[in-house]
Design a protein around this motif. Structure first.
Motif, PDB file in Angstrom:
ATOM      1  N   GLU A  33      24.637  -7.385   7.132  1.00 49.49           N
ATOM      2  CA  GLU A  33      23.519  -6.731   6.455  1.00 49.49           C
ATOM      3  C   GLU A  33      23.880  -5.290   6.105  1.00 49.49           C
ATOM      4  O   GLU A  33      24.374  -4.543   6.959  1.00 49.49           O
ATOM      5  CB  GLU A  33      22.275  -6.748   7.343  1.00 49.49           C
ATOM      6  CG  GLU A  33      21.770  -8.143   7.657  1.00 49.49           C
ATOM      7  CD  GLU A  33      20.540  -8.103   8.544  1.00 49.49           C
ATOM      8  OE1 GLU A  33      19.866  -7.041   8.593  1.00 49.49           O
ATOM      9  OE2 GLU A  33      20.253  -9.118   9.195  1.00 49.49           O
ATOM     10  N   VAL A  34      23.644  -4.941   4.851  1.00 52.17           N
ATOM     11  CA  VAL A  34      23.898  -3.573   4.381  1.00 52.17           C
ATOM     12  C   VAL A  34      22.596  -3.042   3.787  1.00 52.17           C
ATOM     13  O   VAL A  34      22.022  -3.660   2.887  1.00 52.17           O
ATOM     14  CB  VAL A  34      25.015  -3.538   3.311  1.00 52.17           C
ATOM     15  CG1 VAL A  34      25.236  -2.110   2.827  1.00 52.17           C
ATOM     16  CG2 VAL A  34      26.301  -4.133   3.859  1.00 52.17           C
ATOM     17  N   ASP A  35      22.146  -1.904   4.301  1.00 50.10           N
ATOM     18  CA  ASP A  35      20.913  -1.306   3.788  1.00 50.10           C
ATOM     19  C   ASP A  35      21.184   0.135   3.377  1.00 50.10           C
ATOM     20  O   ASP A  35      21.671   0.937   4.182  1.00 50.10           O
ATOM     21  CB  ASP A  35      19.809  -1.340   4.846  1.00 50.10           C
ATOM     22  CG  ASP A  35      18.534  -0.699   4.317  1.00 50.10           C
ATOM     23  OD1 ASP A  35      17.961  -1.235   3.352  1.00 50.10           O
ATOM     24  OD2 ASP A  35      18.128   0.343   4.862  1.00 50.10           O
ATOM     25  N   ALA A  92      20.157  19.566  -3.986  1.00 45.57           N
ATOM     26  CA  ALA A  92      21.303  19.795  -4.868  1.00 45.57           C
ATOM     27  C   ALA A  92      21.020  19.202  -6.243  1.00 45.57           C
ATOM     28  O   ALA A  92      20.615  18.040  -6.339  1.00 45.57           O
ATOM     29  CB  ALA A  92      22.561  19.178  -4.272  1.00 45.57           C
ATOM     30  N   PRO A  93      21.204  19.965  -7.310  1.00 45.46           N
ATOM     31  CA  PRO A  93      20.919  19.451  -8.661  1.00 45.46           C
ATOM     32  C   PRO A  93      21.738  18.200  -8.972  1.00 45.46           C
ATOM     33  O   PRO A  93      22.954  18.163  -8.768  1.00 45.46           O
ATOM     34  CB  PRO A  93      21.333  20.613  -9.577  1.00 45.46           C
ATOM     35  CG  PRO A  93      21.274  21.830  -8.709  1.00 45.46           C
ATOM     36  CD  PRO A  93      21.671  21.362  -7.339  1.00 45.46           C
ATOM     37  N   GLY A  94      21.037  17.168  -9.450  1.00 45.08           N
ATOM     38  CA  GLY A  94      21.711  15.953  -9.898  1.00 45.08           C
ATOM     39  C   GLY A  94      22.172  15.020  -8.804  1.00 45.08           C
ATOM     40  O   GLY A  94      22.826  14.014  -9.087  1.00 45.08           O
ATOM     41  N   GLU A  95      21.841  15.317  -7.539  1.00 48.78           N
ATOM     42  CA  GLU A  95      22.330  14.487  -6.435  1.00 48.78           C
ATOM     43  C   GLU A  95      21.173  13.849  -5.675  1.00 48.78           C
ATOM     44  O   GLU A  95      20.043  14.326  -5.705  1.00 48.78           O
ATOM     45  CB  GLU A  95      23.162  15.325  -5.448  1.00 48.78           C
ATOM     46  CG  GLU A  95      24.496  15.788  -5.990  1.00 48.78           C
ATOM     47  CD  GLU A  95      25.321  16.486  -4.923  1.00 48.78           C
ATOM     48  OE1 GLU A  95      24.805  16.658  -3.785  1.00 48.78           O
ATOM     49  OE2 GLU A  95      26.471  16.857  -5.215  1.00 48.78           O
ATOM     50  N   VAL A  96      21.493  12.757  -4.973  1.00 50.00           N
ATOM     51  CA  VAL A  96      20.571  12.146  -4.024  1.00 50.00           C
ATOM     52  C   VAL A  96      21.321  11.918  -2.719  1.00 50.00           C
ATOM     53  O   VAL A  96      22.558  11.810  -2.703  1.00 50.00           O
ATOM     54  CB  VAL A  96      20.000  10.807  -4.546  1.00 50.00           C
ATOM     55  CG1 VAL A  96      19.126  11.030  -5.764  1.00 50.00           C
ATOM     56  CG2 VAL A  96      21.122   9.816  -4.860  1.00 50.00           C
ATOM     57  N   ASP A  97      20.575  11.864  -1.629  1.00 50.14           N
ATOM     58  CA  ASP A  97      21.164  11.558  -0.324  1.00 50.14           C
ATOM     59  C   ASP A  97      21.098  10.057  -0.076  1.00 50.14           C
ATOM     60  O   ASP A  97      20.131   9.393  -0.465  1.00 50.14           O
ATOM     61  CB  ASP A  97      20.414  12.289   0.792  1.00 50.14           C
ATOM     62  CG  ASP A  97      20.724  13.775   0.822  1.00 50.14           C
ATOM     63  OD1 ASP A  97      21.831  14.148   0.389  1.00 50.14           O
ATOM     64  OD2 ASP A  97      19.858  14.544   1.272  1.00 50.14           O
ATOM     65  N   VAL A  98      22.117   9.534   0.583  1.00 51.57           N
ATOM     66  CA  VAL A  98      22.168   8.105   0.896  1.00 51.57           C
ATOM     67  C   VAL A  98      22.593   7.933   2.349  1.00 51.57           C
ATOM     68  O   VAL A  98      23.495   8.613   2.839  1.00 51.57           O
ATOM     69  CB  VAL A  98      23.170   7.356  -0.009  1.00 51.57           C
ATOM     70  CG1 VAL A  98      23.160   5.861   0.332  1.00 51.57           C
ATOM     71  CG2 VAL A  98      22.854   7.575  -1.476  1.00 51.57           C
ATOM     72  N   ARG A  99      21.928   7.029   3.021  1.00 53.95           N
ATOM     73  CA  ARG A  99      22.405   6.568   4.327  1.00 53.95           C
ATOM     74  C   ARG A  99      22.638   5.077   4.197  1.00 53.95           C
ATOM     75  O   ARG A  99      21.726   4.313   3.876  1.00 53.95           O
ATOM     76  CB  ARG A  99      21.400   6.855   5.437  1.00 53.95           C
ATOM     77  CG  ARG A  99      21.800   6.209   6.761  1.00 53.95           C
ATOM     78  CD  ARG A  99      20.984   6.683   7.912  1.00 53.95           C
ATOM     79  NE  ARG A  99      21.157   5.812   9.074  1.00 53.95           N
ATOM     80  CZ  ARG A  99      21.062   6.224  10.340  1.00 53.95           C
ATOM     81  NH1 ARG A  99      20.795   7.493  10.605  1.00 53.95           N
ATOM     82  NH2 ARG A  99      21.210   5.365  11.333  1.00 53.95           N
ATOM     83  N   THR A 100      23.877   4.647   4.446  1.00 52.69           N
ATOM     84  CA  THR A 100      24.252   3.238   4.371  1.00 52.69           C
ATOM     85  C   THR A 100      24.444   2.704   5.787  1.00 52.69           C
ATOM     86  O   THR A 100      25.362   3.124   6.501  1.00 52.69           O
ATOM     87  CB  THR A 100      25.542   3.042   3.551  1.00 52.69           C
ATOM     88  OG1 THR A 100      25.302   3.475   2.201  1.00 52.69           O
ATOM     89  CG2 THR A 100      25.963   1.588   3.539  1.00 52.69           C
ATOM     90  N   ASP A 101      23.538   1.812   6.197  1.00 53.46           N
ATOM     91  CA  ASP A 101      23.610   1.179   7.516  1.00 53.46           C
ATOM     92  C   ASP A 101      24.203  -0.213   7.377  1.00 53.46           C
ATOM     93  O   ASP A 101      23.822  -0.975   6.482  1.00 53.46           O
ATOM     94  CB  ASP A 101      22.214   1.073   8.121  1.00 53.46           C
ATOM     95  CG  ASP A 101      21.654   2.419   8.536  1.00 53.46           C
ATOM     96  OD1 ASP A 101      21.892   2.824   9.676  1.00 53.46           O
ATOM     97  OD2 ASP A 101      20.970   3.059   7.693  1.00 53.46           O
ATOM     98  N   VAL A 102      25.108  -0.547   8.285  1.00 53.67           N
ATOM     99  CA  VAL A 102      25.740  -1.867   8.288  1.00 53.67           C
ATOM    100  C   VAL A 102      25.464  -2.528   9.634  1.00 53.67           C
ATOM    101  O   VAL A 102      25.663  -1.909  10.690  1.00 53.67           O
ATOM    102  CB  VAL A 102      27.260  -1.770   8.049  1.00 53.67           C
ATOM    103  CG1 VAL A 102      27.879  -3.164   8.034  1.00 53.67           C
ATOM    104  CG2 VAL A 102      27.554  -1.030   6.753  1.00 53.67           C
ATOM    105  N   ARG A 103      25.009  -3.762   9.593  1.00 53.41           N
ATOM    106  CA  ARG A 103      24.815  -4.537  10.820  1.00 53.41           C
ATOM    107  C   ARG A 103      25.911  -5.594  10.875  1.00 53.41           C
ATOM    108  O   ARG A 103      25.939  -6.511  10.055  1.00 53.41           O
ATOM    109  CB  ARG A 103      23.423  -5.159  10.845  1.00 53.41           C
ATOM    110  CG  ARG A 103      22.322  -4.131  11.036  1.00 53.41           C
ATOM    111  CD  ARG A 103      20.941  -4.727  10.919  1.00 53.41           C
ATOM    112  NE  ARG A 103      19.893  -3.736  11.183  1.00 53.41           N
ATOM    113  CZ  ARG A 103      19.490  -2.820  10.312  1.00 53.41           C
ATOM    114  NH1 ARG A 103      20.059  -2.792   9.108  1.00 53.41           N
ATOM    115  NH2 ARG A 103      18.555  -1.952  10.618  1.00 53.41           N
ATOM    116  N   VAL A 104      26.792  -5.423  11.833  1.00 52.66           N
ATOM    117  CA  VAL A 104      27.989  -6.258  11.920  1.00 52.66           C
ATOM    118  C   VAL A 104      27.698  -7.451  12.834  1.00 52.66           C
ATOM    119  O   VAL A 104      27.290  -7.271  13.993  1.00 52.66           O
ATOM    120  CB  VAL A 104      29.175  -5.445  12.473  1.00 52.66           C
ATOM    121  CG1 VAL A 104      30.437  -6.312  12.485  1.00 52.66           C
ATOM    122  CG2 VAL A 104      29.385  -4.176  11.646  1.00 52.66           C
ATOM    123  N   PRO A 105      27.900  -8.679  12.357  1.00 51.59           N
ATOM    124  CA  PRO A 105      27.602  -9.848  13.187  1.00 51.59           C
ATOM    125  C   PRO A 105      28.638 -10.049  14.290  1.00 51.59           C
ATOM    126  O   PRO A 105      29.785  -9.598  14.197  1.00 51.59           O
ATOM    127  CB  PRO A 105      27.634 -11.003  12.182  1.00 51.59           C
ATOM    128  CG  PRO A 105      28.564 -10.547  11.113  1.00 51.59           C
ATOM    129  CD  PRO A 105      28.361  -9.065  10.995  1.00 51.59           C
TER     130      PRO A 105
END
Length: 664
Positions: free
Chosen positions: A33-35, A43-56
């Motif tokens: 699962e990747v969320d 910051a101009p033109g940017e967004v923040d991202v947090r990518t969580d991975v659930r490893v089976p």
């Protein structure tokens, strides 16, 4: 993408593949699962991202590659192994990366940099991160989702960040989510857009459909967009809020058709992506009554323009940076569809279903095979000719269209207009009224086809459906329907009834103009009643409203509020004088003189104010300060002109506010 050079479409194809997770596992037995959680930052033109991975459980190694142009701020359970690659450390089965990502995506089409995705101070519409994964130790599928931290909506491939309103609609096994950015001003109206998407879902049958279609409405103001709409991934799309439905290049339908195209394309079949979408966009707009047959036919005829004389659809180099794949492609699809309907009792939908499978590559040979399977060898030869050479198919007539597609051929047009309200009741040559009046539009609906059919005519004001009329018409029959709308605010309003359209002009009432003033008598004794009578007209060629104030020697002695259509009206009040001499009477810039003698008159009845119009049936006041209209109690009306003719009736409805003051 709607109405843009092919370079944009090429970019989208790249992003589609970039948005697809690269898998090294085989048959699915577990799920990785990747969320992605997106948030606005400063910051101009940017967004923040947090990518969580659930490893089976059972996974022995895992590596993630994140998008270019990212800057990682925090990680847990990952260690960097390259510029954009991170390796799972196996210290947690829920590792994550937190990073900033460039949200603006622009391209230069010769007019400077224009946006495909944009980040502003108030909102953003961005691509969700394109990642790839590789792993070992377990067979697994990858499930990717996106969400927004704060206000917004995250789709699998597109996300919107900021205030929004969402409306949903179910149709043909699909759920449409229409997400309007808070700063947007949706021109057609949300219900009208959803009506068209629902109709397209029921009408176009190309194979399996996505359960959910996510449609973002983005603001047109203050952003230079490189496209009128963009579709990404399986079923995410954005469309500008200014895009209407009454257009043969209907962006809403065009981008929706892209969500139905599951097949992979080769160089020789790239043209089918935009050609198919443009054909259905024009066809649905015509069948929905947004455009008439001439507009549909003209759209098909675009494929025969001289600028496309060198286009061979199977060779993209002959139409790169042109509209050849859109224009000639749409004509070829339409031609094949009509032939299939007229000669083989089927449609192009059936041919597309032959190859529209996820992951299946559509070669040119397979496309021709599908046309032959739905039609015959002769039609295959026609398809081959019009795709492999510069030859162009003919455009079919209205009669040929009706014979092939069946059903009624309905057309609507505005027939006449009338106005009613506090100023007048009149017929109009054009829809031009003043605020507070009600416009009545009469629309003629005709069935120019050879079959009986039902009609439905929506009446739209600035794209919003406010009324709908329906019925049944036989071949050659016509009928009229009427719509009413009261306009409280001045401005220009786009009116549409089916395929007919016009503009209503609503103005503020004009100012009143006093054109004459008289006193009767002009010589009076002290205490004698004197009638002050003003003649008023509209200061412009439209109804007028205002207040007429009478003054004696600069001091107010009475006022009346007047509403009138055209012509002239008279407004009266009475007063008395307590001092001898000459007194100046004024009203609206006009003046008269009353000479008062030292004689004292016998007191008469209490003074009143009255209003009267011309002698053509307008209203007049009575001795007790009331007003009365024509015999039936309604304001008079004229029967010609735009409501302001040469000898029109006059309505002067008076809210009397009079007072009598003795002069000292």
């Amino acid at each position: 993408m709607r109405g843009r050079p092919v370079v944009v479409a090429a970019l989208l194809v790249c992003w589609l593949f970039a948005g697809t997770v690269a898998l090294t596992g085989t048959a699915a037995a577990a799920t990785i699962e990747v969320d992605h959680t997106l948030a606005q930052n400063d910051a101009p033109g940017e967004v923040d991202v947090r990518t969580d991975v659930r490893v089976p459980s059972g996974t022995t190694s895992l590596e993630i590659t994140i998008p270019e142009g990212t800057e990682v701020h925090e990680s847990s359970g990952f260690s960097r192994t390259g510029d954009r690659t991170w390796e799972w450390t196996r210290t947690t089965d829920q590792p994550y990366l937190q990073y900033s990502m460039e949200g603006n995506v622009t391209m230069d089409r010769g007019n400077g940099e224009e946006h495909l995705y944009a980040v502003t101070d108030e909102w953003a519409v961005v691509r969700t991160p394109s990642i790839s994964l590789s792993w070992s130790g377990v067979r697994a599928d990858v499930d990717v989702s996106s969400s927004v931290d704060g206000e917004g909506v995250g789709g699998r491939h597109i996300a919107y960040l900021g205030p929004y309103e969402e409306t949903t609609r179910e149709a043909s096994g699909q759920r449409f989510r229409l997400v309007e950015a808070g700063a947007s001003d949706l021109r057609p109206g949300r219900e009208a857009v959803l009506d068209d998407l629902a109709a397209a879902s029921e009408r176009i049958q190309l194979g399996q459909k996505d359960e959910e279609v996510l449609v973002f409405v983005v603001p047109s103001a203050n952003i230079e967009w490189a496209a009128t709409g963009v579709q990404r991934g399986d079923s995410n799309m954005w469309v500008r809020d200014a895009e209407g439905l009454d257009n043969p290049k209907n962006t809403w339908i065009h981008e929706y058709v892209h969500t139905l195209q599951d097949y992979g394309r080769t160089t020789e079949t790239r043209w089918t992506i935009e050609g198919m979408a443009d054909y259905y966009a024009a066809l649905i707009a015509y069948e929905r009554g947004h455009i008439d047959y001439e507009e549909f036919r003209d759209r098909m005829a675009d494929g025969r323009d001289d600028e496309h004389s060198d286009v061979e659809l199977v060779d993209p180099s002959t139409w790169e940076n042109t509209q050849g794949n859109y224009d000639k492609g749409a004509l070829v699809f339409g031609y094949l569809d009509r032939r299939l309907r007229a000669e083989h009792d089927t449609s192009i939908d059936a041919a597309v279903r032959e190859f529209n499978e996820p992951g299946e590559e559509l070669t040119h040979e397979r496309f021709l095979d599908a046309i032959e399977a739905a039609g015959d060898a002769d039609l295959r030869a026609e398809a081959e000719r019009y795709t492999e050479t510069t030859d162009v198919p003919p455009v079919w007539s209205r009669q040929e269209h009706v014979e092939a597609y069946g059903g009624p051929d309905l057309a609507a047009e505005f027939d006449s207009f009338a106005v009613s309200g506090p100023y007048r009741e009149a017929n109009l040559q054009e829809p031009r009224i003043v605020a507070g009046e009600t416009l009545t539009a009469t629309v003629t609906v005709r069935n120019e086809g050879n079959q009986e059919g039902d009609f439905e005519v929506p009446f739209r004001v600035d794209g919003e459906t406010v009324e709908t009329r329906s019925g049944t018409l036989g071949p050659g029959e016509s009928t009229t329907v009427t719509f009413e709308r009261t306009f409280e605010d001045a401005g220009e309003y786009d009116l549409a009834a089916g395929s007919a359209s016009t503009t209503a002009v609503v103005e503020e009432p004009a100012d009143l103009e006093v054109t004459g003033l008289e006193a009767e008598p002009t010589e009076a004794a002290m205490g004698e009643r004197v009638t002050l009578r003003a003649t008023v007209e509209s200061s412009a060629d439209r109804p007028a409203a205002g207040e007429v104030e009478f003054a004696v020697d600069g001091e107010s002695v009475g006022s009346e509020t007047v509403r009138m259509a055209d012509g002239a009206a008279t407004v009266e009040t009475t007063t008395t004088f307590d001092s001898p001499g000459e007194h100046e009477v004024t009203a609206g810039g006009r003046s008269a003189t009353v000479t008062v003698t030292e004689e004292t008159a016998t007191p008469g009845p209490t003074g009143t104010g009255t209003t009267s119009g011309t002698d053509d049936g307008t209203t007049s006041g009575t001795d007790d300060g009331t007003t009365s209209g024509t015999d039936d109690g309604t304001p008079p009306s004229t029967n010609d002109g735009p409501g302001l003719g040469a000898v029109p009736a006059v309505v002067a409805l008076v809210a009397t506010s009079l007072f009598l003051r003795r002069r000292r």
